[in-house]
Design a protein around this motif. Structure first.
Motif, PDB file in Angstrom:
ATOM      1  N   ARG B 154       0.834  -1.205   0.000  1.00 50.78           N
ATOM      2  CA  ARG B 154       0.000   0.000   0.000  1.00 50.78           C
ATOM      3  C   ARG B 154       0.867   1.253   0.000  1.00 50.78           C
ATOM      4  O   ARG B 154       0.594   2.214  -0.716  1.00 50.78           O
ATOM      5  N   LEU B 155       1.924   1.206   0.828  1.00 50.22           N
ATOM      6  CA  LEU B 155       2.811   2.363   0.901  1.00 50.22           C
ATOM      7  C   LEU B 155       3.505   2.596  -0.436  1.00 50.22           C
ATOM      8  O   LEU B 155       3.629   3.727  -0.891  1.00 50.22           O
ATOM      9  N   ALA B 156       3.931   1.499  -1.055  1.00 53.42           N
ATOM     10  CA  ALA B 156       4.616   1.613  -2.340  1.00 53.42           C
ATOM     11  C   ALA B 156       3.672   2.218  -3.373  1.00 53.42           C
ATOM     12  O   ALA B 156       4.063   3.054  -4.185  1.00 53.42           O
ATOM     13  N   ASN B 157       2.413   1.825  -3.312  1.00 52.06           N
ATOM     14  CA  ASN B 157       1.406   2.316  -4.225  1.00 52.06           C
ATOM     15  C   ASN B 157       1.193   3.817  -4.037  1.00 52.06           C
ATOM     16  O   ASN B 157       1.096   4.576  -4.993  1.00 52.06           O
ATOM     17  N   LEU B 158       1.146   4.231  -2.774  1.00 49.50           N
ATOM     18  CA  LEU B 158       0.976   5.653  -2.481  1.00 49.50           C
ATOM     19  C   LEU B 158       2.148   6.446  -3.034  1.00 49.50           C
ATOM     20  O   LEU B 158       1.985   7.481  -3.653  1.00 49.50           O
ATOM     21  N   ARG B 159       3.341   5.893  -2.824  1.00 48.14           N
ATOM     22  CA  ARG B 159       4.542   6.567  -3.318  1.00 48.14           C
ATOM     23  C   ARG B 159       4.479   6.712  -4.829  1.00 48.14           C
ATOM     24  O   ARG B 159       4.804   7.728  -5.386  1.00 48.14           O
ATOM     25  N   TYR B 160       4.016   5.630  -5.457  1.00 51.21           N
ATOM     26  CA  TYR B 160       3.963   5.609  -6.911  1.00 51.21           C
ATOM     27  C   TYR B 160       3.023   6.707  -7.411  1.00 51.21           C
ATOM     28  O   TYR B 160       3.341   7.485  -8.288  1.00 51.21           O
ATOM     29  N   ARG B 161       1.841   6.777  -6.787  1.00 53.65           N
ATOM     30  CA  ARG B 161       0.858   7.768  -7.213  1.00 53.65           C
ATOM     31  C   ARG B 161       1.397   9.180  -7.031  1.00 53.65           C
ATOM     32  O   ARG B 161       1.196  10.057  -7.849  1.00 53.65           O
ATOM     33  N   TYR B 162       2.090   9.368  -5.931  1.00 56.73           N
ATOM     34  CA  TYR B 162       2.623  10.678  -5.614  1.00 56.73           C
ATOM     35  C   TYR B 162       3.666  11.078  -6.658  1.00 56.73           C
ATOM     36  O   TYR B 162       3.665  12.174  -7.187  1.00 56.73           O
ATOM     37  N   ARG B 163       4.538  10.127  -6.965  1.00 54.55           N
ATOM     38  CA  ARG B 163       5.618  10.390  -7.929  1.00 54.55           C
ATOM     39  C   ARG B 163       5.077  10.704  -9.313  1.00 54.55           C
ATOM     40  O   ARG B 163       5.628  11.507 -10.034  1.00 54.55           O
ATOM     41  N   THR B 164       4.004  10.015  -9.678  1.00 52.16           N
ATOM     42  CA  THR B 164       3.493  10.194 -11.038  1.00 52.16           C
ATOM     43  C   THR B 164       2.507  11.356 -11.117  1.00 52.16           C
ATOM     44  O   THR B 164       1.712  11.440 -12.035  1.00 52.16           O
ATOM     45  N   GLY B 165       2.524  12.231 -10.150  1.00 51.32           N
ATOM     46  CA  GLY B 165       1.763  13.469 -10.259  1.00 51.32           C
ATOM     47  C   GLY B 165       0.372  13.420  -9.659  1.00 51.32           C
ATOM     48  O   GLY B 165      -0.406  14.337  -9.824  1.00 51.32           O
ATOM     49  N   GLY B 166       0.075  12.357  -8.937  1.00 46.88           N
ATOM     50  CA  GLY B 166      -1.214  12.296  -8.275  1.00 46.88           C
ATOM     51  C   GLY B 166      -1.239  13.279  -7.113  1.00 46.88           C
ATOM     52  O   GLY B 166      -0.239  13.915  -6.790  1.00 46.88           O
ATOM     53  N   ARG B 167      -2.376  13.389  -6.475  1.00 49.33           N
ATOM     54  CA  ARG B 167      -2.442  14.288  -5.327  1.00 49.33           C
ATOM     55  C   ARG B 167      -1.616  13.716  -4.184  1.00 49.33           C
ATOM     56  O   ARG B 167      -1.347  12.528  -4.144  1.00 49.33           O
ATOM     57  N   LYS B 168      -1.283  14.568  -3.276  1.00 50.91           N
ATOM     58  CA  LYS B 168      -0.520  14.100  -2.123  1.00 50.91           C
ATOM     59  C   LYS B 168      -1.331  13.020  -1.419  1.00 50.91           C
ATOM     60  O   LYS B 168      -2.522  13.178  -1.203  1.00 50.91           O
ATOM     61  N   PRO B 169      -0.671  11.898  -1.105  1.00 56.14           N
ATOM     62  CA  PRO B 169      -1.442  10.776  -0.572  1.00 56.14           C
ATOM     63  C   PRO B 169      -2.102  11.102   0.759  1.00 56.14           C
ATOM     64  O   PRO B 169      -1.534  11.777   1.603  1.00 56.14           O
ATOM     65  N   SER B 170      -3.309  10.657   0.891  1.00 56.28           N
ATOM     66  CA  SER B 170      -4.009  10.903   2.142  1.00 56.28           C
ATOM     67  C   SER B 170      -4.546   9.592   2.685  1.00 56.28           C
ATOM     68  O   SER B 170      -5.366   9.577   3.572  1.00 56.28           O
ATOM     69  N   GLY B 171      -4.069   8.508   2.116  1.00 57.76           N
ATOM     70  CA  GLY B 171      -4.655   7.215   2.460  1.00 57.76           C
ATOM     71  C   GLY B 171      -4.105   6.574   3.718  1.00 57.76           C
ATOM     72  O   GLY B 171      -4.352   5.404   3.975  1.00 57.76           O
ATOM     73  N   ILE B 172      -3.317   7.313   4.497  1.00 59.95           N
ATOM     74  CA  ILE B 172      -2.750   6.707   5.697  1.00 59.95           C
ATOM     75  C   ILE B 172      -3.618   7.030   6.910  1.00 59.95           C
ATOM     76  O   ILE B 172      -3.909   8.190   7.183  1.00 59.95           O
ATOM     77  N   PRO B 173      -4.066   6.028   7.602  1.00 59.40           N
ATOM     78  CA  PRO B 173      -4.938   6.257   8.752  1.00 59.40           C
ATOM     79  C   PRO B 173      -4.234   7.038   9.858  1.00 59.40           C
ATOM     80  O   PRO B 173      -3.007   7.153   9.877  1.00 59.40           O
ATOM     81  N   GLU B 174      -5.025   7.540  10.753  1.00 55.04           N
ATOM     82  CA  GLU B 174      -4.540   8.417  11.821  1.00 55.04           C
ATOM     83  C   GLU B 174      -3.628   7.671  12.813  1.00 55.04           C
ATOM     84  O   GLU B 174      -2.524   8.092  13.095  1.00 55.04           O
ATOM     85  N   ASN B 175      -4.110   6.551  13.319  1.00 48.88           N
ATOM     86  CA  ASN B 175      -3.332   5.808  14.321  1.00 48.88           C
ATOM     87  C   ASN B 175      -2.984   4.416  13.805  1.00 48.88           C
ATOM     88  O   ASN B 175      -3.862   3.616  13.532  1.00 48.88           O
ATOM     89  N   VAL B 176      -1.697   4.151  13.684  1.00 51.78           N
ATOM     90  CA  VAL B 176      -1.257   2.855  13.183  1.00 51.78           C
ATOM     91  C   VAL B 176      -0.481   2.142  14.287  1.00 51.78           C
ATOM     92  O   VAL B 176       0.358   2.749  14.954  1.00 51.78           O
ATOM     93  N   CYS B 177      -0.784   0.880  14.498  1.00 51.91           N
ATOM     94  CA  CYS B 177      -0.078   0.128  15.536  1.00 51.91           C
ATOM     95  C   CYS B 177       0.462  -1.187  14.969  1.00 51.91           C
ATOM     96  O   CYS B 177      -0.254  -1.934  14.305  1.00 51.91           O
ATOM     97  N   PHE B 178       1.745  -1.432  15.202  1.00 48.48           N
ATOM     98  CA  PHE B 178       2.373  -2.702  14.806  1.00 48.48           C
ATOM     99  C   PHE B 178       2.522  -3.573  16.047  1.00 48.48           C
ATOM    100  O   PHE B 178       2.905  -3.075  17.101  1.00 48.48           O
ATOM    101  N   ILE B 179       2.243  -4.853  15.928  1.00 48.46           N
ATOM    102  CA  ILE B 179       2.579  -5.780  17.016  1.00 48.46           C
ATOM    103  C   ILE B 179       3.498  -6.852  16.441  1.00 48.46           C
ATOM    104  O   ILE B 179       3.128  -7.563  15.508  1.00 48.46           O
TER     105      ILE B 179
END
Lengths: 345, 447
Positions: B154-179
């Motif tokens: 998902r992150l790679a996809n966001l980066r890709y969209r950003y690089r290719t002139g898409g809008r600044k990615p906003s698809g990252i949720p507010e609170n992320v937790c890794f276990i």
């Protein structure tokens, strides 16, 4: 046609491994070693087997040394240093110095295998190394076990409580060592296990930040250690003698939120690996660069043996901290890259 | 057996001619690196990959390595080199049916997209890698739970969209937790992956990122600095031991309860904190591929207790199998980090080179020899040999069947000498195995 020649700088486990691999492929090999004898730090380690082998690799170093000694095709020059390296066309000219006698050797490739230096624990004065007789480094303990088979306190008695302090000289941005040495968790736990098997009622406490799990079977071994030892997630702030022959260790007990002080018979400092002392000078003589941690640099992260000079390769812990297994694999990869390079000449 | 199996004496040691073709089993990073290294030493390799892509099913696995370079780019770079390399021949949708012969002279039957072909090789490098799987916990909000590699793509996809002139990615949720829990695997790449992705998220969003783990893996170039960066970027790290974080569902989403060791409550005890998370990231489990057992039986190599392929000797010969001429590269024998895999691929190439490089291989100085006249063909040696070095042949002298030691495959371990009930096998040393200088003293049964 005469076989190409390779100079291996350093006669520790990595240098020996590279030299043997190259000789096996039919190349001419010169090994220069600054010390009196080959073997490096690996030769000082003790076997850490209890009732089973814990794969510390100490015996492998002995095997490698023996392999080099019995290989008559490799020229080994001890007490010899590389002072200068010049490149003319497709050859290197190495200026070697042995007891003020210079010698020039023609070469086609160079493998740097100058190893590491153990961190000098005196640079962390709070741990009382060299001030308190019962504060040892991991290497001191290795040598003591190797010489005597067990461990004793400075007054000759057997220790009943022992603390291992991890990350001494590693993961420490204050002293400029902003990296993990990767070997100390393993050697400390193997050594602690060995001591527990020799001294059955020995209580071991390990002060640590994170245990570095890696290598086949280590996770299981670590789980076994957790049952026999106490793991305290804290790095002590002070180690000092208390006048009654034992040591006071002060640390922050995060579970309870206050400073704690505990008494131990012995403290072992798990010192990390730092670049060998003359790395910068040698790098200059070779025309290669060092990385931000002071080890020899391999600029391409995918080519861990390749320096920025064609024909000069890295083997073992001169490139960054490595255990014996890692050094051997890295040294074999260096030999492979060297053979491949010589094939293109 | 063809010409290559016969021995001849030359110089000091006896030599056998060997085939210089090498088979690499498995694409993916370790297989490709092994093929490239072998090619750099001048060898032709045939790379057999069961999927229809030379990279194998690496997408999910690469995400876990934790590199300075993006794994996908690294893989592309290596693949481009491999594709253009005239010494590497790819057989896709292919698998091995059987392997006969021994070091220097293996006869391999390959099923290539339904067509059977027979090829001969001097050495075999096995690089079958690992598989990943995950059992996600049952929650009321399954859309809020992802795996590490899912997050990475998902992150790679966001980066890709950003690089290719898409809008600044906003698809990252507010609170992320890794276990990340230590799960018995040999490497700790999960914690590296979590820290790296936590940093990546922090750089793109103002939200909160939490990492709950047991031990942060910092053993590897640059990893301690990555960990420092994570903390300075504001990633909150909770370390736990036996008390594991609890996942629960609330009215609005998921929450994770974990003990905060750095915050001591008035009671003098550390406090439990509850993290409301919009996205919970859990690592996959790494395990040997499901077809490892069948590969093991085809190759006649051994498995370790975790069902990875068992190396001959972890220290002395980490990339050698119990059978001479068959090598293991990378994760087929244990879970590793990426740098170790590349190094190992090269050290395997060297081992292959030292075995078959001169077009002939030296026979081991000490090896077992069967006295055919005493052999009862009970097959005890065939079954007990750890190195697959025993075959049953027609013996010209005795005009009957007898066991025979395949010289090049013999490791000189003496197991068959000890086990042979007829005491028909002894250890021989020196130039001519026939001129035995060491008489085998059969060990007592059961010893």
């Amino acid at each position: 046609m005469r076989q190409p020649a390779v100079l291996v700088v350093g006669g520790g486990v990595a240098g020996i491994t590279s030299a043997l691999s190259l000789a096996e492929s039919g190349l001419r090999v010169h090994v220069v070693e600054r010390d009196e004898d080959i073997g490096g730090h690996g030769a000082k380690l003790c076997c850490k087997a209890t009732e089973v082998c814990h794969q510390c690799g100490a015996c492998i170093v002995a095997d490698k040394i023996e392999g080099l000694r019995s290989n008559t095709g490799i020229s080994v020059m001890t007490r010899t240093e590389l002072r200068r390296l010049e490149r003319n066309d497709r050859e290197f000219q190495a200026h070697l110095v042995r007891r003020d006698n210079g010698e020039d050797v023609s070469l086609n490739a160079v493998i740097v295998a100058t190893g590491f230096a153990p961190f000098d624990a005196r640079h962390k004065p709070q741990f009382g190394y060299k001030e308190c007789a019962d504060v040892l480094t991991g290497l001191d303990l290795e040598e003591q076990i190797r010489a005597t088979g067990s461990v004793q306190r400075s007054d000759g008695r057997r220790p009943r409580t022992i603390a291992f302090i991890q990350c001494v000289g590693s993961r420490d941005a204050h002293i400029g060592n902003n990296y993990c040495s990767g070997v100390c968790c393993k050697y400390a736990l193997r050594m602690a296990s060995l001591l527990q098997s020799r001294i059955p009622d020995l209580e071991v406490t390990v002060f640590y930040m994170d245990i570095q799990i890696g290598g086949k079977g280590f996770y299981e071994f670590y789980q076994g250690c957790r049952k026999r030892m106490r793991f305290t997630r804290a790095i002590p702030t002070k180690v000092a003698g208390n006048g009654s022959g034992t040591l006071e260790v002060r640390y922050e007990d995060v579970e309870r939120g206050h400073l704690a002080e505990e008494t131990f018979d012995m403290v072992v400092l798990s010192v990390g690996m730092v670049p060998a002392p003359d790395t910068t000078d040698l790098a200059q003589a070779l025309g290669v660069s060092v990385n931000r941690d002071g080890f020899f640099s391999a600029p391409d992260p995918l080519e861990a043996n390749q320096t920025d000079v064609e024909g000069i390769f890295l083997a073992g812990s001169c490139h960054g901290p490595k255990d014996i297994e890692g050094s051997i694999a890295h040294a074999q990869a260096a030999a492979m890259r060297t053979i491949s390079f010589l094939g293109t000449l | 057996m063809n010409e290559t199996g016969k021995t001849r004496a030359s110089g000091n040691a006896q030599k056998v001619p060997v085939n210089k073709q090498v088979l690499v089993v498995g694409g993916g990073l370790s297989g490709i690196e092994a093929a490239l290294s072998l090619s750099a030493l001048g060898y032709e390799t045939t790379l057999v990959e069961q999927s229809d892509s030379p990279t194998g099913d690496t997408a999910g696995i690469l995400a876990l390595y934790g590199l300075a370079e993006e794994p996908a780019q690294l893989m592309e770079r290596r693949m481009a080199e491999a594709r253009e390399n005239p010494r590497i021949h790819f057989l896709l949708q292919a698998s091995i049916v059987y392997v006969k012969g021994s070091a220097g002279d293996f006869q391999v039957r390959i099923d290539h997209a339904g067509t059977v072909c027979d090829r001969d090789f001097g050495a075999i490098a096995v690089a079958t890698g690992v598989e990943v799987d995950i059992e996600l916990p049952d929650t009321d909000f399954p859309q809020k739970v992802v795996t590490c590699s899912e997050l990475e793509s998902r992150l790679a996809n966001l980066r890709y969209r950003y690089r290719t002139g898409g809008r600044k990615p906003s698809g990252i949720p507010e609170n992320v937790c890794f276990i990340v829990e230590d799960s018995g695997e040999d490497s700790a790449i999960h914690s590296t992956s979590a820290i790296r992705n936590a940093v990546a998220i922090k750089k793109r969003s103002r939200g909160n990122v939490f990492v709950c783990c047991q031990n942060v893996n910092v053993s590897g170039e640059g990893l301690e600095r990555l960990y420092s960066e994570a903390r300075s970027q504001g990633v909150v790290i909770f370390k736990f031991d036996d008390e594991k974080p609890q996942i629960s569902s609330t009215d609005t989403g998921l929450s994770v309860t974990v003990r905060d060791r750095s915050a001591v409550a008035q009671s003098g005890q550390t406090a439990l904190v509850e993290i409301e998370c919009d996205l919970l990231v859990l690592p996959e489990r790494i395990r040997p591929p499901s077809n490892t057992a069948s590969l093991q039986s085809v190759l006649q190599v051994r498995l370790d207790p975790s069902n990875y392929l068992q190396e001959n000797n972890v220290w002395l010969k980490p990339t050698a199998s119990n059978r001479k001429g068959i090598f293991f590269v990378g994760e087929c024998r244990a879970s590793f980090n990426l740098g170790d895999i590349l190094t190992e691929a090269r050290s395997t190439a060297l081992a292959v080179h030292n075995l078959i490089g001169r077009g002939e291989a030296s026979l081991p100085a000490a090896r077992a020899v069967v006295d055919a006249s005493r052999c009862a063909v009970c097959l005890t040696c065939l079954r007990s040999c750890p190195h697959g070095a025993v075959e049953v042949v027609f013996d010209d002298m005795t005009r009957g069947k007898a066991a025979r030691i395949i010289d090049i495959a013999c490791d000189g371990c003496g197991v068959c000498v000890a086990e042979c009930p007829a005491r028909a096998i002894h250890m021989a040393a020196g130039r001519n195995a026939e001129e035995a200088v060491v008489d085998g003293q059969p060990a007592q049964a059961g010893v």
